[in-house]
Design a protein around this motif. Sequence first.
Motif, short mmCIF file in Angstrom:
data_model
loop_
_atom_site.label_atom_id
_atom_site.label_comp_id
_atom_site.label_asym_id
_atom_site.label_seq_id
_atom_site.Cartn_x
_atom_site.Cartn_y
_atom_site.Cartn_z
N LEU A 174 0.84 -1.20 0.00
CA LEU A 174 0.00 0.00 0.00
C LEU A 174 0.87 1.25 0.00
CD1 LEU A 174 -2.77 1.37 0.22
CD2 LEU A 174 -2.60 1.11 2.71
N GLY A 175 1.91 1.25 0.84
CA GLY A 175 2.80 2.39 0.90
C GLY A 175 3.52 2.63 -0.41
N SER A 176 3.93 1.57 -1.10
CA SER A 176 4.62 1.71 -2.38
C SER A 176 3.73 2.39 -3.41
CB SER A 176 5.06 0.33 -2.89
OG SER A 176 5.93 -0.30 -1.97
N ILE A 177 2.49 1.97 -3.47
CA ILE A 177 1.54 2.57 -4.42
C ILE A 177 1.33 4.05 -4.11
CG2 ILE A 177 -0.84 2.53 -5.24
CD1 ILE A 177 -0.84 -0.50 -4.70
N CYS A 178 1.16 4.36 -2.84
CA CYS A 178 0.91 5.75 -2.43
C CYS A 178 2.15 6.62 -2.66
CB CYS A 178 0.49 5.81 -0.97
SG CYS A 178 -1.10 5.02 -0.64
N PHE A 179 3.32 6.06 -2.48
CA PHE A 179 4.55 6.81 -2.75
C PHE A 179 4.64 7.18 -4.23
CE2 PHE A 179 9.01 6.97 -4.08
CZ PHE A 179 9.50 7.94 -3.21
N VAL A 180 4.37 6.23 -5.11
CA VAL A 180 4.40 6.50 -6.55
C VAL A 180 3.34 7.55 -6.90
CG1 VAL A 180 4.07 5.52 -8.85
CG2 VAL A 180 5.28 4.22 -7.09
N ALA A 181 2.17 7.47 -6.27
CA ALA A 181 1.13 8.47 -6.51
C ALA A 181 1.60 9.86 -6.08
CB ALA A 181 -0.14 8.09 -5.75
N GLY A 182 2.31 9.94 -4.97
CA GLY A 182 2.83 11.22 -4.51
C GLY A 182 3.86 11.80 -5.47
N VAL A 183 4.74 10.95 -6.00
CA VAL A 183 5.73 11.40 -6.98
C VAL A 183 5.02 11.88 -8.24
CG1 VAL A 183 7.67 10.71 -8.44
CG2 VAL A 183 7.53 9.89 -6.08
N TRP A 184 4.02 11.13 -8.68
CA TRP A 184 3.25 11.53 -9.87
C TRP A 184 2.59 12.88 -9.65
CZ3 TRP A 184 -2.03 12.47 -10.12
CH2 TRP A 184 -2.52 12.76 -11.40
N TRP A 185 2.00 13.09 -8.48
CA TRP A 185 1.32 14.35 -8.20
C TRP A 185 2.31 15.52 -8.20
CZ3 TRP A 185 -3.35 16.12 -8.46
CH2 TRP A 185 -3.71 17.29 -7.80
N ALA A 186 3.50 15.29 -7.66
CA ALA A 186 4.52 16.33 -7.64
C ALA A 186 4.90 16.75 -9.06
CB ALA A 186 5.75 15.84 -6.88
N ARG A 187 5.02 15.78 -9.94
CA ARG A 187 5.40 16.08 -11.31
C ARG A 187 4.23 16.65 -12.10
NH1 ARG A 187 10.31 13.81 -12.17
NH2 ARG A 187 10.13 13.83 -14.44
N PHE A 188 3.04 16.21 -11.79
CA PHE A 188 1.85 16.70 -12.48
C PHE A 188 1.61 18.16 -12.15
CE2 PHE A 188 -2.77 17.48 -12.31
CZ PHE A 188 -3.09 17.27 -13.65
N ARG A 189 1.89 18.55 -10.91
CA ARG A 189 1.63 19.91 -10.47
C ARG A 189 2.80 20.86 -10.74
NH1 ARG A 189 -3.19 21.54 -9.70
NH2 ARG A 189 -2.46 23.06 -8.16
#
Length: 449
Positions: free
Chosen positions: A69-84
């Motif tokens: 679960l943490g791995s998926i959420c970490f990748v989502a956080g990185v994606w959000w940082a790059r998206f924004r």
Amino acid sequence: MTFLIFICLAAFLLLLWLLRRDRVSLGLPIAYLYSLLLIHVPGAFAHIAGRDFLLHSDLIEIGMRFTALGSICFVAGVWWARFRSSFVVMPIRREADRDHFWWFCLFGGWSLIYGLSPLYQIPSLSAAVGKGGAIWMLGVMLGLRAACQRRDLKRIAIWLGALLVYPVLMLLLGGFLSYGSAAIIIVCSALTISTRSFGRVVVGITLFVFLSLSIFVNYFGHRNDIREQVWGGAPLAARVDSVIDTVRDFKWLDLTNERHLIAFDQRLNQNYFVGLAALRIQQGQVDYLKGESIWEGALSLVPRVLWPEKPVVAGSPKIVAKMTGLRLSPTTSFGVGNVMEFQINFGIPGVVIGFFVLGWFIGTLDAKAAVAERRGDLGRLILFFLPCVALIQPNGSIVEITAGPAAALVAAYGWKWTWNQWVAHRASLRNRHSHPHDAVLKASQLKID
């Protein structure tokens, strides 16, 4: 458990694809997720292959659920940082003295680590010096990446040699392999982005995993002998001999070897602590911390020089012992780890939010560092790189991932000022040497006129 391992590996490949899509990255999110999975996945795999003789597989599975679960959420956080972020527009590449910058970082970092060791005794200053020494990784990372892109075998060998200095000295002087391996992972993470072929990257990572795990199981089998020499104050020759003995007995990783699986279970299996703590919480034997360690992380931002009696210290064996009920050896390191600490504070919401925010922070700093490097703004690059490296502590505590980046930022401003002064000095020397030539040229032009 096999499915949970698959989710973790899929998250890693997704992150790799995400960062390689525009290549505006130094690969630091890759370094974090790789390091996180390194202390969770091998132990889980050991319980699949060694289910007949390894105990507590139920706890390992609980821990792996939170890790996945943490791995998926970490990748989502990185994606959000790059998206924004607004770095999608390719920055203009300015001229910069990159070659000298690499050596500046390398020797500057070594000077802090090995030349200014007495400063480690001074409160607050020791933290900045310790985190500032990590700048050597930036020099080796960029130098090795450039050498690989140019296919310059001589420079590749030089930078690989520089990369191995720190791990070898940590082993001979401290008896630890983990600190050196963390540095190697951070430096090599940039190559996963710069290498053109995705297939080559996957093959390279696979070989890297196999080699690193082979080194680990051999070190684990001889670590008591090595530490007995190092911690006992043996001469350097005796320490080198103990390491050479390890090399002589070197055996490649064998997933059917019980000793290798036991090594994974004992040192690369943070899942046991996570699962045991979660089970004790579920059974009512202990309660959630409800932000207690997060508050300690906030307090850690206050410099000890301003608050000498500050009760917060780095390290986490007390938290691990409290939440698991285990009696832990004082001579062994037991990091609480990000997965466990996020979970024991607020359960699943803590894991989801904690890893998403961590991914966003690391993703943002990594992207800004890559943009600064492309622009040639090398002083600004340091400001993002050092705090980001300080965040890459998947086996650390919240206290360490808050106080560490703060100390790294202080050190980064010092390095930025030093680099700018050095550049200005070099420019001044060039101008001074060019003036006589300019005077002669002007005189000759006047005579011609």
